[in-house]
Scaffold this active site. Structure first.
Site, short mmCIF file in Angstrom:
data_model
loop_
_atom_site.label_atom_id
_atom_site.label_comp_id
_atom_site.label_asym_id
_atom_site.label_seq_id
_atom_site.Cartn_x
_atom_site.Cartn_y
_atom_site.Cartn_z
CE LYS A 105 1.75 1.84 4.78
NZ LYS A 105 1.78 0.87 3.75
CE LYS A 155 -4.96 -0.98 1.60
NZ LYS A 155 -5.21 -2.23 2.25
CB THR A 186 -0.90 0.03 1.25
OG1 THR A 186 -1.69 -1.16 1.25
CG2 THR A 186 -1.81 1.24 1.23
P1 NAP Z 1 5.46 -6.55 7.39
O1 NAP Z 1 5.02 -7.77 8.11
O2 NAP Z 1 6.14 -5.47 8.16
O3 NAP Z 1 6.43 -7.05 6.20
C1 NAP Z 1 7.10 -6.14 5.37
C2 NAP Z 1 7.95 -6.90 4.37
O4 NAP Z 1 8.57 -5.96 3.49
C3 NAP Z 1 9.08 -7.71 5.03
O5 NAP Z 1 9.30 -8.89 4.30
C4 NAP Z 1 10.27 -6.74 4.89
O6 NAP Z 1 11.53 -7.39 4.91
C5 NAP Z 1 10.00 -6.17 3.53
N1 NAP Z 1 10.64 -4.88 3.29
C6 NAP Z 1 10.38 -3.70 3.91
N2 NAP Z 1 11.18 -2.73 3.42
C7 NAP Z 1 11.94 -3.32 2.47
C8 NAP Z 1 12.95 -2.83 1.60
N3 NAP Z 1 13.36 -1.55 1.61
N4 NAP Z 1 13.52 -3.69 0.74
C9 NAP Z 1 13.13 -4.99 0.72
N5 NAP Z 1 12.20 -5.52 1.51
C10 NAP Z 1 11.60 -4.69 2.38
O7 NAP Z 1 4.24 -5.84 6.64
P2 NAP Z 1 2.86 -6.47 6.12
O8 NAP Z 1 1.86 -6.39 7.18
O9 NAP Z 1 3.15 -7.76 5.43
O10 NAP Z 1 2.44 -5.36 5.04
C11 NAP Z 1 3.06 -5.28 3.76
C12 NAP Z 1 2.29 -4.28 2.91
O11 NAP Z 1 0.92 -4.72 2.78
C13 NAP Z 1 2.24 -2.86 3.52
O12 NAP Z 1 2.33 -1.90 2.49
C14 NAP Z 1 0.88 -2.83 4.20
O13 NAP Z 1 0.37 -1.51 4.33
C15 NAP Z 1 0.05 -3.67 3.25
N6 NAP Z 1 -1.13 -4.31 3.89
C16 NAP Z 1 -1.06 -4.87 5.13
C17 NAP Z 1 -2.19 -5.44 5.69
C18 NAP Z 1 -2.15 -6.06 7.06
O14 NAP Z 1 -3.24 -6.32 7.63
N7 NAP Z 1 -0.98 -6.34 7.63
C19 NAP Z 1 -3.40 -5.45 4.97
C20 NAP Z 1 -3.44 -4.92 3.70
C21 NAP Z 1 -2.29 -4.34 3.16
P3 NAP Z 1 12.24 -7.81 6.30
O15 NAP Z 1 11.72 -9.18 6.62
O16 NAP Z 1 13.67 -7.77 6.02
O17 NAP Z 1 11.82 -6.77 7.33
#
Ligand code: NAP
Length: 295
Positions: A236, A168, A93
């Site tokens: 965010k 979104k 997102t």
């Molecule tokens: P998360 O658990 O914090 O995972 C983030 C992932 O991105 C990790 O694998 C992290 O790697 C990787 N990452 C972050 N910065 C990076 C970079 N500069 N280069 C390479 N890899 C990087 O987050 P999440 O909850 O899965 O969310 C991911 C996305 O989906 C976000 O944009 C969020 O807003 C969206 N989203 C989340 C939800 C929810 O309910 N959680 C729902 C809908 C959408 P590391 O393992 O090394 O940290």
């Protein structure tokens, strides 16, 4: 279609597993290599050392990373390995402008960018029932459709690159207003001395109900807010909404109010709780910690 997955976080790991179940997953990469290595060992899918190496092995890459700068960093690192016609499907997102910038990065190599943010939370990612909101070239979208359908139940193209992120952002504004209303109503109901579980059962079937009321009002009754959708992630997203509205010279009241509430929750150390923790502040309207009512 051979698919590579980048970003094995809370959402990404489940999405990658669903691609594997559909027979599509060909390679994985994660910034912290241990996560990619353990999934690789479990599924028998290679974990590449670099993003360019992953890009060179596949026809499509799905990425699900955190924020705007991360999407651009990943896209820049993928670009040298991508073949002409390869598709990058980004499920993070971020701002619509970031999606357009990422598309510009890939264009010289003849690769295509689709912004495909998702809604449905970690449960939806696990169950493969996400709503996927897409923007980009219609022909690339059709090629990507089997990949998207392996991760989501509702897959919709809204228009050119950036349209998925605009859809979104619309969803995130609704979530802000709904969670605020649910928290406020529950604080009110508690102050009235109502039996809250009975109330959720009954109003959950009424016209004012919503997914958030049915699934997150119980957190408010228990006073426990385990991470479902983290406060800091929604903050965010609302910052993105604020910036997108500001382009029209508009400030959105619901967005501004919830950004204020989230800033307060984050300052108090609740940024990693579910957004239903908003109830903490609404409850204080009736029972202020310092004896003075909040306004
Ligand atoms: P998360 O658990 O914090 O995972 C983030 C992932 O991105 C990790 O694998 C992290 O790697 C990787 N990452 C972050 N910065 C990076 C970079 N500069 N280069 C390479 N890899 C990087 O987050 P999440 O909850 O899965 O969310 C991911 C996305 O989906 C976000 O944009 C969020 O807003 C969206 N989203 C989340 C939800 C929810 O309910 N959680 C729902 C809908 C959408 P590391 O393992 O090394 O940290």
């Amino acid at each position: 279609m051979r698919v590579g997955f980048v970003g094995l976080g809370a959402m990404g790991e489940h999405m990658a597993r669903n691609l594997h179940k559909a027979g599509l997953l060909s390679a994985v990469w994660n910034r912290t290599p241990g996560k990619a290595q353990s999934l690789s060992a479990e599924l028998g899918v290679p974990a590449t050392a670099t993003l360019a190496e992953l890009a060179a092995r596949v026809d499509a890459v799905v990425s699900c990373v955190s924020a705007d700068a991360d999407v651009l960093e990943v896209t820049n690192a993928l670009a040298p390995g991508l073949a002409a016609g390869a598709v990058v499907i980004d499920c993070s997102t971020v701002a619509a402008d970031t999606a357009r910038r990422a598309a510009d990065v890939l264009r010289p190599a003849g690769a295509v960018f689709l912004d495909c943010p998702v809604s449905g939370g970690v449960e939806g990612a696990r169950d493969g029932t996400l709503a996927v909101m897409c923007g980009g070239d219609p022909e690339a979208f059709e090629r990507a459709r089997p990949v998207l359908q392996a991760m989501g139940r509702t897959v919709t193209l809204f228009g050119p690159v950036g349209s998925g992120q605009a859809a979104k952002a619309t969803n995130q504004i609704m979530c802000a207003g709904i969670i605020e209303a649910v928290a406020e109503a529950m604080a009110f109901a508690r102050a009235q001395g109502l039996p809250l579980e009975k109330l959720i059962d009954t109003l959950g079937k009424g016209a004012g109900s919503s997914w958030y009321f049915v699934h997150r009002a119980p957190n408010m009754v228990r006073g426990a807010y385990p991470a479902g959708f983290r406060v800091r992630l929604h903050a965010k997203d609302l910052t993105i909404c604020r910036d997108m509205a500001a382009r029209f010279g508009v400030s959105l009241p619901v967005v501004e109010r919830m950004l204020g509430e989230y800033a307060e929750l984050i300052a108090r150390g609740h940024g990693d709780e579910d957004i239903s923790a908003t109830f903490r502040l609404k409850a204080e309207l009736f029972e202020p910690a310092d004896g003075k009512p909040r306004s």
